[in-house]
Scaffold this motif. Sequence first.
Motif, PDB file in Angstrom:
ATOM      1  N   ALA A  60       0.879  -1.025  -0.054  1.00 33.26           N
ATOM      2  CA  ALA A  60       0.235   0.034   0.210  1.00 33.26           C
ATOM      3  C   ALA A  60       0.816   1.178  -0.050  1.00 33.26           C
ATOM      4  CB  ALA A  60      -1.128   0.101   1.292  1.00 33.26           C
ATOM      5  N   ALA A  61       1.986   1.340   0.848  1.00 39.70           N
ATOM      6  CA  ALA A  61       2.685   2.498   0.813  1.00 39.70           C
ATOM      7  C   ALA A  61       3.792   2.795  -0.605  1.00 39.70           C
ATOM      8  CB  ALA A  61       3.861   2.376   2.228  1.00 39.70           C
ATOM      9  N   ALA A  62       4.099   1.541  -0.975  1.00 43.71           N
ATOM     10  CA  ALA A  62       4.907   1.600  -2.323  1.00 43.71           C
ATOM     11  C   ALA A  62       3.892   2.231  -3.630  1.00 43.71           C
ATOM     12  CB  ALA A  62       5.279   0.322  -2.771  1.00 43.71           C
ATOM     13  N   ALA A  63       2.531   1.580  -3.225  1.00 48.37           N
ATOM     14  CA  ALA A  63       1.700   2.197  -4.264  1.00 48.37           C
ATOM     15  C   ALA A  63       1.534   3.333  -4.158  1.00 48.37           C
ATOM     16  CB  ALA A  63       0.513   1.224  -4.285  1.00 48.37           C
ATOM     17  N   ALA A  64       1.382   4.090  -3.105  1.00 52.98           N
ATOM     18  CA  ALA A  64       1.201   5.569  -2.721  1.00 52.98           C
ATOM     19  C   ALA A  64       2.351   6.246  -3.433  1.00 52.98           C
ATOM     20  CB  ALA A  64       0.682   5.718  -1.256  1.00 52.98           C
ATOM     21  N   VAL A  65       3.441   5.738  -3.066  1.00 50.32           N
ATOM     22  CA  VAL A  65       4.715   6.482  -3.324  1.00 50.32           C
ATOM     23  C   VAL A  65       4.930   6.579  -4.830  1.00 50.32           C
ATOM     24  CG1 VAL A  65       7.141   6.573  -3.049  1.00 50.32           C
ATOM     25  CG2 VAL A  65       5.865   6.145  -1.033  1.00 50.32           C
ATOM     26  N   ALA A  66       4.449   5.289  -5.424  1.00 49.55           N
ATOM     27  CA  ALA A  66       4.699   5.108  -6.972  1.00 49.55           C
ATOM     28  C   ALA A  66       3.534   6.579  -7.545  1.00 49.55           C
ATOM     29  CB  ALA A  66       4.137   4.040  -7.469  1.00 49.55           C
ATOM     30  N   ARG A  67       2.637   6.609  -7.179  1.00 50.68           N
ATOM     31  CA  ARG A  67       1.489   7.371  -7.545  1.00 50.68           C
ATOM     32  C   ARG A  67       2.169   8.792  -7.227  1.00 50.68           C
ATOM     33  NH1 ARG A  67      -4.562   6.035  -6.048  1.00 50.68           N
ATOM     34  NH2 ARG A  67      -4.712   4.095  -7.243  1.00 50.68           N
ATOM     35  N   LEU A  68       2.865   9.030  -6.065  1.00 53.35           N
ATOM     36  CA  LEU A  68       3.122  10.512  -5.885  1.00 53.35           C
ATOM     37  C   LEU A  68       4.450  10.682  -6.762  1.00 53.35           C
ATOM     38  CD1 LEU A  68       2.944  12.665  -3.709  1.00 53.35           C
ATOM     39  CD2 LEU A  68       4.876  11.219  -2.321  1.00 53.35           C
ATOM     40  N   ALA A  69       5.403   9.705  -6.957  1.00 50.93           N
ATOM     41  CA  ALA A  69       6.488   9.843  -8.008  1.00 50.93           C
ATOM     42  C   ALA A  69       5.892  10.232  -9.416  1.00 50.93           C
ATOM     43  CB  ALA A  69       7.233   8.632  -8.041  1.00 50.93           C
ATOM     44  N   GLU A  70       4.892   9.761  -9.919  1.00 50.84           N
ATOM     45  CA  GLU A  70       4.351   9.979 -11.110  1.00 50.84           C
ATOM     46  C   GLU A  70       4.123  11.724 -11.178  1.00 50.84           C
ATOM     47  OE1 GLU A  70       1.026   7.670 -12.050  1.00 50.84           O
ATOM     48  OE2 GLU A  70       2.256   5.892 -12.239  1.00 50.84           O
ATOM     49  N   THR A  71       3.228  12.130 -10.131  1.00 53.77           N
ATOM     50  CA  THR A  71       2.861  13.329 -10.131  1.00 53.77           C
ATOM     51  C   THR A  71       4.364  14.533  -9.816  1.00 53.77           C
ATOM     52  OG1 THR A  71       0.995  12.891  -8.805  1.00 53.77           O
ATOM     53  CG2 THR A  71       1.701  15.310  -8.623  1.00 53.77           C
ATOM     54  N   HIS A  72       5.186  13.810  -8.954  1.00 47.28           N
ATOM     55  CA  HIS A  72       6.395  14.595  -8.581  1.00 47.28           C
ATOM     56  C   HIS A  72       7.363  14.726 -10.204  1.00 47.28           C
ATOM     57  CE1 HIS A  72      10.630  14.715  -7.478  1.00 47.28           C
ATOM     58  NE2 HIS A  72      10.164  15.489  -6.502  1.00 47.28           N
ATOM     59  N   ASP A  73       7.198  13.610 -11.104  1.00 48.94           N
ATOM     60  CA  ASP A  73       8.013  13.672 -12.157  1.00 48.94           C
ATOM     61  C   ASP A  73       7.314  14.761 -13.278  1.00 48.94           C
ATOM     62  OD1 ASP A  73       9.775  11.813 -11.258  1.00 48.94           O
ATOM     63  OD2 ASP A  73       8.775  10.233 -12.573  1.00 48.94           O
ATOM     64  N   ALA A  74       5.974  14.633 -13.052  1.00 48.19           N
ATOM     65  CA  ALA A  74       5.212  15.550 -14.291  1.00 48.19           C
ATOM     66  C   ALA A  74       5.387  16.964 -13.863  1.00 48.19           C
ATOM     67  CB  ALA A  74       3.916  15.275 -14.140  1.00 48.19           C
ATOM     68  N   CYS A  75       5.525  17.333 -12.425  1.00 46.04           N
ATOM     69  CA  CYS A  75       5.813  18.767 -12.286  1.00 46.04           C
ATOM     70  C   CYS A  75       7.527  19.386 -12.246  1.00 46.04           C
ATOM     71  CB  CYS A  75       5.248  18.995 -10.755  1.00 46.04           C
ATOM     72  SG  CYS A  75       3.473  18.492 -10.417  1.00 46.04           S
ATOM     73  N   GLY A  76       8.125  18.207 -12.585  1.00 48.08           N
ATOM     74  CA  GLY A  76       9.585  18.633 -12.806  1.00 48.08           C
ATOM     75  C   GLY A  76      10.303  18.860 -11.747  1.00 48.08           C
TER      76      GLY A  76
END
Length: 76
Positions: A60-76
């Motif tokens: 669950a935590a890894a899935a949340a961090v993966a989603r967070l990483a996608e947003t983080h990458d998109a924002c530069g």
Amino acid sequence: MDKRHLAAMVEDIASFFRSASVSDQISADIGSHLRRFWEPRMRSELIAAWRSGEIKLSDAAAAAVARLAETHDACG
């Protein structure tokens, strides 16, 4: 910050949401908490440690961090 401490904190959040949420909503709730309450530096360090394999997280935590990483990458 100590990456193991960040991992322990996100696992505590995951544990809370596992007990309070429906299963498909858990990682979304964890991610929402991290975006709202963690400062950008903490989120960046967590993502970097997770990507490098320096820390291990529950599913669950890894899935949340993966989603967070996608947003983080998109924002530069």
